[in-house]
Design an enzyme around this catalytic site. Sequence first.
Site, PDB file in Angstrom:
ATOM      1  N   ARG A   1      47.194  35.063  50.257  1.00 41.15           N
ATOM      2  CA  ARG A   1      46.444  36.228  50.594  1.00 41.15           C
ATOM      3  C   ARG A   1      45.433  35.824  51.775  1.00 41.15           C
ATOM      4  NH1 ARG A   1      41.475  38.267  47.389  1.00 41.15           N
ATOM      5  NH2 ARG A   1      41.078  40.109  48.517  1.00 41.15           N
TER       6      ARG A   1
ATOM      7  N   TYR B   1      35.976  36.505  37.604  1.00 42.71           N
ATOM      8  CA  TYR B   1      35.376  35.149  37.510  1.00 42.71           C
ATOM      9  C   TYR B   1      34.949  34.830  36.226  1.00 42.71           C
ATOM     10  CZ  TYR B   1      36.232  34.565  42.588  1.00 42.71           C
ATOM     11  OH  TYR B   1      37.040  34.191  43.617  1.00 42.71           O
TER      12      TYR B   1
ATOM     13  N   GLU C   1      36.739  44.024  47.178  1.00 42.84           N
ATOM     14  CA  GLU C   1      35.273  44.072  46.397  1.00 42.84           C
ATOM     15  C   GLU C   1      34.215  44.902  46.893  1.00 42.84           C
ATOM     16  OE1 GLU C   1      33.788  40.219  45.326  1.00 42.84           O
ATOM     17  OE2 GLU C   1      35.330  39.530  44.382  1.00 42.84           O
TER      18      GLU C   1
ATOM     19  N   GLU D   1      41.830  37.021  42.762  1.00 47.66           N
ATOM     20  CA  GLU D   1      41.008  35.877  42.739  1.00 47.66           C
ATOM     21  C   GLU D   1      40.497  35.505  41.361  1.00 47.66           C
ATOM     22  OE1 GLU D   1      37.730  36.309  45.258  1.00 47.66           O
ATOM     23  OE2 GLU D   1      38.620  37.444  46.839  1.00 47.66           O
TER      24      GLU D   1
ATOM     25  N   HIS E   1      37.453  41.890  54.269  1.00 48.67           N
ATOM     26  CA  HIS E   1      36.800  41.292  53.507  1.00 48.67           C
ATOM     27  C   HIS E   1      35.556  40.796  53.957  1.00 48.67           C
ATOM     28  CE1 HIS E   1      37.733  37.955  50.068  1.00 48.67           C
ATOM     29  NE2 HIS E   1      36.437  37.836  50.383  1.00 48.67           N
TER      30      HIS E   1
ATOM     31  N   ASN F   1      39.858  40.823  40.913  1.00 50.80           N
ATOM     32  CA  ASN F   1      39.173  39.476  40.903  1.00 50.80           C
ATOM     33  C   ASN F   1      38.448  39.206  39.933  1.00 50.80           C
ATOM     34  OD1 ASN F   1      40.217  39.485  43.504  1.00 50.80           O
ATOM     35  ND2 ASN F   1      38.509  39.448  44.480  1.00 50.80           N
TER      36      ASN F   1
HETATM   37  C1  FCB Z   1      34.516  36.797  45.594  1.00 49.81           C
HETATM   38  C2  FCB Z   1      34.738  36.903  47.002  1.00 49.81           C
HETATM   39  C3  FCB Z   1      35.190  35.901  47.713  1.00 49.81           C
HETATM   40  C4  FCB Z   1      34.642  34.363  47.344  1.00 49.81           C
HETATM   41  C5  FCB Z   1      34.523  34.479  45.493  1.00 49.81           C
HETATM   42  C6  FCB Z   1      34.022  33.208  45.157  1.00 49.81           C
HETATM   43  O1  FCB Z   1      33.627  37.492  45.233  1.00 49.81           O
HETATM   44  O2  FCB Z   1      35.640  37.858  47.261  1.00 49.81           O
HETATM   45  O3  FCB Z   1      35.287  35.699  49.252  1.00 49.81           O
HETATM   46  O4  FCB Z   1      33.275  34.289  47.828  1.00 49.81           O
HETATM   47  O5  FCB Z   1      33.908  35.576  45.470  1.00 49.81           O
END
Ligand code: FCB
Length: 467
Positions: free
Chosen positions: A91, A309, A180, A366, A135, A307
Amino acid sequence: MSSTADDMERLMARAQELRVPRPFLFGAATAAYQIEGAPEADGKGESIWDRFSHMPGVISDAGTGDIACDHYHRWPEDIRLMRELGLGAYRFSLSWSRIQPYGAGKANEAGLDFYKRLIDGLAEAGILPFVTLYHWDLPQALQDKGGWYSRETSHRFADYAGLVSHALADRVAHWTTLNEPWTFCWSGHATGEDAPGLKDGACGGLAASHHALLAHGLAVPAIRAHGGSAEIGIVLDLNTVTPASDKADDMAAAKRFEDAQNRWFLDAVFKGRYPKAMLELCRDLLPEIRPGDNEIIAAPLDYLGVNIYRRSIMAHGREMPPLNFERVNPPGRYSAVNYEVWPQSIEDVLLYVHEQYAPEAIYISENGFATPAETVTSDGTIHDVRRAEYHVDHLDHMARAMRRGAPVKGYFAWTLMDNFEWAYGYSTPFGLVHVDFVTQERRIKFSGHVYAAIARNNSDDRVRKYA
Ligand code: FCB
């Protein structure tokens, strides 16, 4: 044996045993500005990140993307690394200002050729391209005309999407419109941490968000017109949100945050409306929402990219009025960008979107872990045990959500290789591959070897089907 060696052995054993329901794609993700460098090559125009990263004081280590991973010139080596990592998919994003240097008009063929070479190289390696159109690197010329505050930008994005999907129709079967929107709209226009650095509070975040969503909705039919049976999706950064306590004002703050980060985008895209509570709360701050906009934004999609985290724990606070929240960081393990490590979050967020929005397919677009800058050890590798553990734990929880019905088709590790991490510069690497930014030497880290083992043990023949 040292404890690091023990940990490495234990993690590799877990990786070898990990099973993900098939068919499944293992990939890695990057973004143009974070890796390409070559900001003026072959007629490229300036983007808002080219401009922003050069402003004094905005990037913590004063880094810029001027060279980054020099991927513009080193892409063949990077494809070889992807093969070594056993990736079935890659990607990446296109730099809009390489293709339309001023954000409008006919294509700069030299810019398009770069992406054609890259995609042909991926095809030869048997790696599926997942192309993100945006992006975060808006052509500066469009910013000068109002950027995401202007409806015109939404139309320019649809033109760009049509132009690119026409040019690459025979090469690309998976398109993502935006990466995002919550982050680039609110961090770029409300708090100013990201380009273009505007600090206009909720009013800025809302205006940018509506026009970005409109751009997405206009782009979907533009891609479908050229893309044949290509699959189209959007990538959202979603969190499950927990109130910090059962006090009424903390619970209300958590709900406001969830509405702003998740439901504003999910409801718009999947239900054709914005959350009523947000419209009421922000009624004096909204941009013009014209009749018909909601229908455009809800263009049917083939997949949702998630995405993920971390989770979010929210209390009542003073941030971003009228959202008025405050993030609470409980004791625990944290990454170098101060995200709590909470592997359950991937399972929770997948079930949340599956149960409440039922997208046809989901990709984890992500997921990854930042450390402080890493050093190569005497054996020539990087012992990034915590990153390897992060991926194994999250994949484990993702597989649990799949067994409970979430239609997850693939996982993209963030990120292929260390790169320019926006406002953090080069100080918080996320890569499966280490990059020495002086010599541009690449080395697969321990986490990369662990990921390769998982990818090899769980891949299927989907790549061959599309090749
Ligand atoms: C996300 C972004 C990516 C990267 C990660 C850690 O928010 O999409 O570009 O910076 O965080």
